[in-house]
Write an enzyme that holds these catalytic residues in place. Structure first.
Site, PDB file in Angstrom:
ATOM      1  N   LYS A  45       0.489  -1.025   0.089  1.00  0.00           N
ATOM      2  CA  LYS A  45      -0.088   0.356   0.365  1.00  0.00           C
ATOM      3  C   LYS A  45       0.547   1.269   0.131  1.00  0.00           C
ATOM      4  CE  LYS A  45      -3.633  -1.170   2.761  1.00  0.00           C
ATOM      5  NZ  LYS A  45      -4.727  -1.160   3.401  1.00  0.00           N
ATOM      6  N   GLY A  72      -6.999   8.300  -2.482  1.00  0.00           N
ATOM      7  CA  GLY A  72      -6.366   9.551  -1.719  1.00  0.00           C
ATOM      8  C   GLY A  72      -5.288   9.278  -1.063  1.00  0.00           C
ATOM      9  N   CYS A 130       0.182   9.198  -8.383  1.00  0.00           N
ATOM     10  CA  CYS A 130      -1.429   9.478  -8.087  1.00  0.00           C
ATOM     11  C   CYS A 130      -2.444  10.251  -8.385  1.00  0.00           C
ATOM     12  CB  CYS A 130      -0.638   9.360  -6.518  1.00  0.00           C
ATOM     13  SG  CYS A 130      -3.177   8.459  -5.402  1.00  0.00           S
ATOM     14  N   ILE A 191       1.916   1.480 -15.841  1.00  0.00           N
ATOM     15  CA  ILE A 191       0.986   2.691 -15.755  1.00  0.00           C
ATOM     16  C   ILE A 191       0.603   2.675 -14.499  1.00  0.00           C
ATOM     17  CG2 ILE A 191       1.084   3.876 -17.928  1.00  0.00           C
ATOM     18  CD1 ILE A 191      -2.434   3.011 -18.100  1.00  0.00           C
TER      19      ILE A 191
HETATM   20  C1  FMN Z   1      -7.821   0.829  -5.030  1.00  0.00           C
HETATM   21  C2  FMN Z   1      -6.724   0.971  -5.813  1.00  0.00           C
HETATM   22  C3  FMN Z   1      -5.677   1.660  -5.342  1.00  0.00           C
HETATM   23  C4  FMN Z   1      -4.491   2.135  -5.501  1.00  0.00           C
HETATM   24  N1  FMN Z   1      -3.514   2.447  -4.714  1.00  0.00           N
HETATM   25  C5  FMN Z   1      -2.473   3.319  -5.177  1.00  0.00           C
HETATM   26  C6  FMN Z   1      -1.182   3.387  -4.618  1.00  0.00           C
HETATM   27  O1  FMN Z   1      -1.353   3.564  -3.230  1.00  0.00           O
HETATM   28  N2  FMN Z   1       0.195   3.771  -5.216  1.00  0.00           N
HETATM   29  C7  FMN Z   1       0.681   3.487  -6.100  1.00  0.00           C
HETATM   30  O2  FMN Z   1       1.077   3.679  -6.624  1.00  0.00           O
HETATM   31  N3  FMN Z   1      -0.497   2.911  -7.107  1.00  0.00           N
HETATM   32  C8  FMN Z   1      -2.117   2.709  -6.532  1.00  0.00           C
HETATM   33  N4  FMN Z   1      -2.710   1.830  -7.565  1.00  0.00           N
HETATM   34  C9  FMN Z   1      -2.884   1.837  -8.631  1.00  0.00           C
HETATM   35  C10 FMN Z   1      -2.307   0.726  -9.197  1.00  0.00           C
HETATM   36  O3  FMN Z   1      -1.302  -0.328  -8.383  1.00  0.00           O
HETATM   37  C11 FMN Z   1      -2.047   0.074 -10.635  1.00  0.00           C
HETATM   38  O4  FMN Z   1      -1.099   1.031 -10.846  1.00  0.00           O
HETATM   39  C12 FMN Z   1      -3.293   0.318 -11.512  1.00  0.00           C
HETATM   40  O5  FMN Z   1      -4.888  -0.008 -10.767  1.00  0.00           O
HETATM   41  C13 FMN Z   1      -3.324  -0.050 -12.657  1.00  0.00           C
HETATM   42  O6  FMN Z   1      -3.128  -1.741 -13.100  1.00  0.00           O
HETATM   43  P1  FMN Z   1      -4.318  -2.833 -12.762  1.00  0.00           P
HETATM   44  O7  FMN Z   1      -4.917  -2.455 -14.084  1.00  0.00           O
HETATM   45  O8  FMN Z   1      -3.836  -4.274 -12.909  1.00  0.00           O
HETATM   46  O9  FMN Z   1      -5.266  -2.461 -11.814  1.00  0.00           O
HETATM   47  C14 FMN Z   1      -4.214   1.578  -6.699  1.00  0.00           C
HETATM   48  C15 FMN Z   1      -5.375   1.348  -7.963  1.00  0.00           C
HETATM   49  C16 FMN Z   1      -6.580   0.623  -7.120  1.00  0.00           C
HETATM   50  C17 FMN Z   1      -7.917  -0.213  -7.773  1.00  0.00           C
END
Ligand code: FMN
Ligand code: FAD
Ligand code: FES
Lengths: 304, 264
Positions: A45, A72, A130, A191
């Site tokens: 996280k 957030g 973010c 990304i």
């Molecule tokens: C609920 C949620 C929380 C996320 N929190 C973070 C975070 O704290 N830090 C971060 O770098 N990316 C965060 N992400 C982005 C993911 O790590 C990832 O980059 C993004 O979801 C794309 O990958 P995916 O399509 O496999 O989910 C978050 C994504 C989701 C869906």
């Protein structure tokens, strides 16, 4: 059995499949459902120096083949992580990487320096992308100067593997990748989520509490893959690819586009055991095509 | 206590499907190995709905009942949107993929509390977890009172099961069965003395139930239904603003002591 080991700078992963930050908690939330030691790396996280409450509810909207979130960066802060979470994860046999965020280059650096003290955390992923916080976050990741300023501050205090997570919400992602490489980043991951929104037509209001959020899931995969392809051609440091990976075939596409490792995010919500299935699928693919090491297919799609 | 209940990814098959009243479905599931793992009243499962890009995420559904012999898991589903409508179209023999049991359930009185008199207040499909809770209380020798409400008679489901477990009081907004009005207006609040209130249903109903319980100084637990993505405490999408800050409904709830919530 093919050789799945891969390296990101000085960091060795037993296989190229990691979990994406914010989608897998600290790993322990999933321990009943998947063998954590079968995963190449767990990116925990988003962590900031001070605790953060995050944005108000509602923070999530489902969209076709994906979802929007505006969590957030809710977290209990770096000190809480070191004292209360680290002891619970340090003996699990996989690489843990901390996703670090901040509101200024100084707070990023201070948080990174605290992580450098933890023996089992051999790398961090800097989140300069973010889309859901007003201060910091994506503000740094959308300009070369902003991205450089954070990486420079962190590099000065952080000796271990430094991965920088890039935002897709830019005109030219390759340019940002080159800027962070120049400041000494060991790797880039991409990304993060794509800025988007959803409107509730009955209430005639945005669904999310802060109106906009980040899109993730299979809906973003073609965009993510294209960006990994472009960044692979622009930099020499290892690229970590993610965005919409749901199965082994998706992951292999990223490896062929140039990723040395992949991260899986939203797919963990649909199948909590997806990561180990992807590891097995990559292994089967290598066997079927007669490769003895995963390294042999990285960037292969670029070759004539 | 129930935090230690192990979570599973389960493929269960539908053995019985019945439409209790228009739009409300009772789904009975069995496991190929014969037994369903341990679950606690108030816990839920994340159900995978296949077939459409619009139902990408799993849907959280309460455990309606785990039969005493652990052979059947029941879900009570109100078909409100694409996902729940797809569940309503399942047939006998279909396989359903679930993750669960998830979350923390209701706090059960310890068996030495003989003077326990719990009131279980449910509205609409929110009565679902109260059947399982009623069964568990009854197994411990406690006779619960159920106060169930709906817009009309057809919103009140599984009445025959509730009547086997305890006393039942009803309200409907149109007066078609029970007292006319809302659950919070029922005379039972004035005629009987309760030691614990448990509630599940639409949020405005639960807020009012919590207010009455608070006025009467009765401890109250409510089961929340915030929108969820992971259901495991990992994504932080489902938070409720509480006196302890933002807490995840999926992992720190869905059942909360209402004194923790900023409702009153
Ligand atoms: C609920 C949620 C929380 C996320 N929190 C973070 C975070 O704290 N830090 C971060 O770098 N990316 C965060 N992400 C982005 C993911 O790590 C990832 O980059 C993004 O979801 C794309 O990958 P995916 O399509 O496999 O989910 C978050 C994504 C989701 C869906
Ligand atoms: C812990 C928990 C237990 C639940 N138990 C049950 C149950 O036993 N039986 C049952 O029928 N339903 C239950 N729900 C609600 C159920 O999850 C939603 O109705 C369902 O997800 C809606 O999906 P859909 O695709 O049918 O509708 P959608 O098209 O997604 O939405 C239709 C409508 O339902 C609302 N909705 C969507 N998701 C939720 C949600 N998570 N909670 C509340 N409203 C929502 C939307 O705002 C919209 O108005 C529970 C929810 C939670 C969080
Ligand atoms: S739904 Fe993901 S934390 Fe609750």
């Amino acid at each position: 059995m093919s050789q799945l080991t891969t390296n990101i700078g000085a960091l060795t992963l037993k296989n190229p499949v990691m979990t994406a930050s914010g989608t897998f908690g600290y790993g322990i939330e999933f321990e009943d459902l998947v063998d954590l030691t079968g995963i190449g790396g767990i990116i925990v996280k988003g962590t900031t120096l001070e605790p953060r409450q995050g944005n108000p509810y509602p923070r999530m909207a489902e969209t076709a083949h994906g979802m929007l979130n505006c969590v957030g960066l809710q977290n209990k802060g770096a000190d809480y992580f070191c004292r209360n979470i680290y002891p619970k994860i340090k003996d699990i046999d996989t690489q843990f990487i901390v996703n670090v965020s901040g509101s200024s280059p100084e707070t990023y650096a201070e948080c990174a320096a605290m992580m450098a003290e933890l023996e089992r955390i051999k790398g961090i992923e800097l989140n300069i992308s973010c889309p859901n916080v007003r201060q910091g976050g994506m503000a740094f990741g959308t300009s070369c100067s902003g991205a450089s300023s954070v990486v420079k501050a962190v590099r000065a205090v952080y000796p271990n593997t430094l991965i920088v997570k890039l935002s897709p919400n830019v005109t030219d992602i390759a340019e940002i990748a080159r800027a962070v490489e120049a400041e000494g980043a060991d790797s880039v991951s991409l990304i993060n989520t794509l800025m988007g929104m959803a409107i509730d037509v009955e209430r005639q209001r945005p669904v999310l509490s802060i109106n906009t959020g980040g899109l993730s899931g299979p809906a973003v995969k073609p965009v993510a893959l294209r960006m990994v392809w472009q960044v692979f051609e622009a930099v020499k440091i290892p690229v970590v690819g993610l965005g919409g990976i749901m199965n082994a075939t998706d992951a292999i596409e990223f490896l062929l586009a140039g990723a040395r490792a992949v991260e899986i995010g939203t797919a963990n919500f649909i199948d909590p055991a997806v990561t180990v299935k992807v590891v097995k699928g990559i292994n089967d693919y290598l066997d079927r095509h007669g490769y003895d090491r995963v390294e042999n297919i990285i960037g292969l799609a670029h070759k004539q | 206590m129930n935090e230690k209940i192990k979570k599973h990814i389960l493929d269960l098959s539908v053995v019985r499907m019945c439409e209790l009243s228009p739009g409300y479905f009772e789904i009975h599931l069995i496991s190929a190995c014969g037994t369903i793992p341990e679950m606690h009243p108030g816990q839920f499962v994340q159900v995978r709905v296949d077939g459409s890009p619009e139902t990408f995420l799993r849907r959280p559904i309460s455990v309606n009942l785990l039969t005493v012999d652990h052979t059947e898991l029941w879900l009570l589903v109100h078909a409100v949107g694409a996902g729940t409508k797809a569940l309503a179209c399942l047939n006998e023999g279909h396989t359903l993929n679930l993750v669960g049991p998830l979350g923390n359930g209701f706090t059960l009185p310890s068996s030495d509390e003989y003077d326990t008199h719990p009131l279980l207040v449910g509205g609409g499909v929110g009565t679902a977890p109260l059947l399982f809770l009623g069964q568990e209380l009854s197994q411990r020798g406690i006779r619960p009172t159920f106060l169930l409400g709906g817009k009309r008679k057809s919103d009140i489901m599984q009445l025959e099961h509730f009547q086997l477990l305890g006393d039942v009081a009803l309200t409907t907004e149109d007066g078609s069965v029970g007292e006319r009005g809302f659950v919070t207006q029922h005379s039972i609040w004035h005629t009987d003395a309760f030691t614990q209130v448990y509630t599940c249903g639409p949020k405005p109903m639960m807020v009012n139930v919590a207010r009455i319980a608070h006025e009467q100084k009765i401890p109250c637990e409510a089961s929340l239904e915030n929108m969820m993505a992971c259901g495991l405490g990992a994504c932080l999408c489902c938070v409720e603003d509480t006196v302890e800050g933002n807490l995840c409904v999926c992992s720190e709830g869905p059942v909360f002591d209402t004194s923790k919530l900023k409702w009153i």
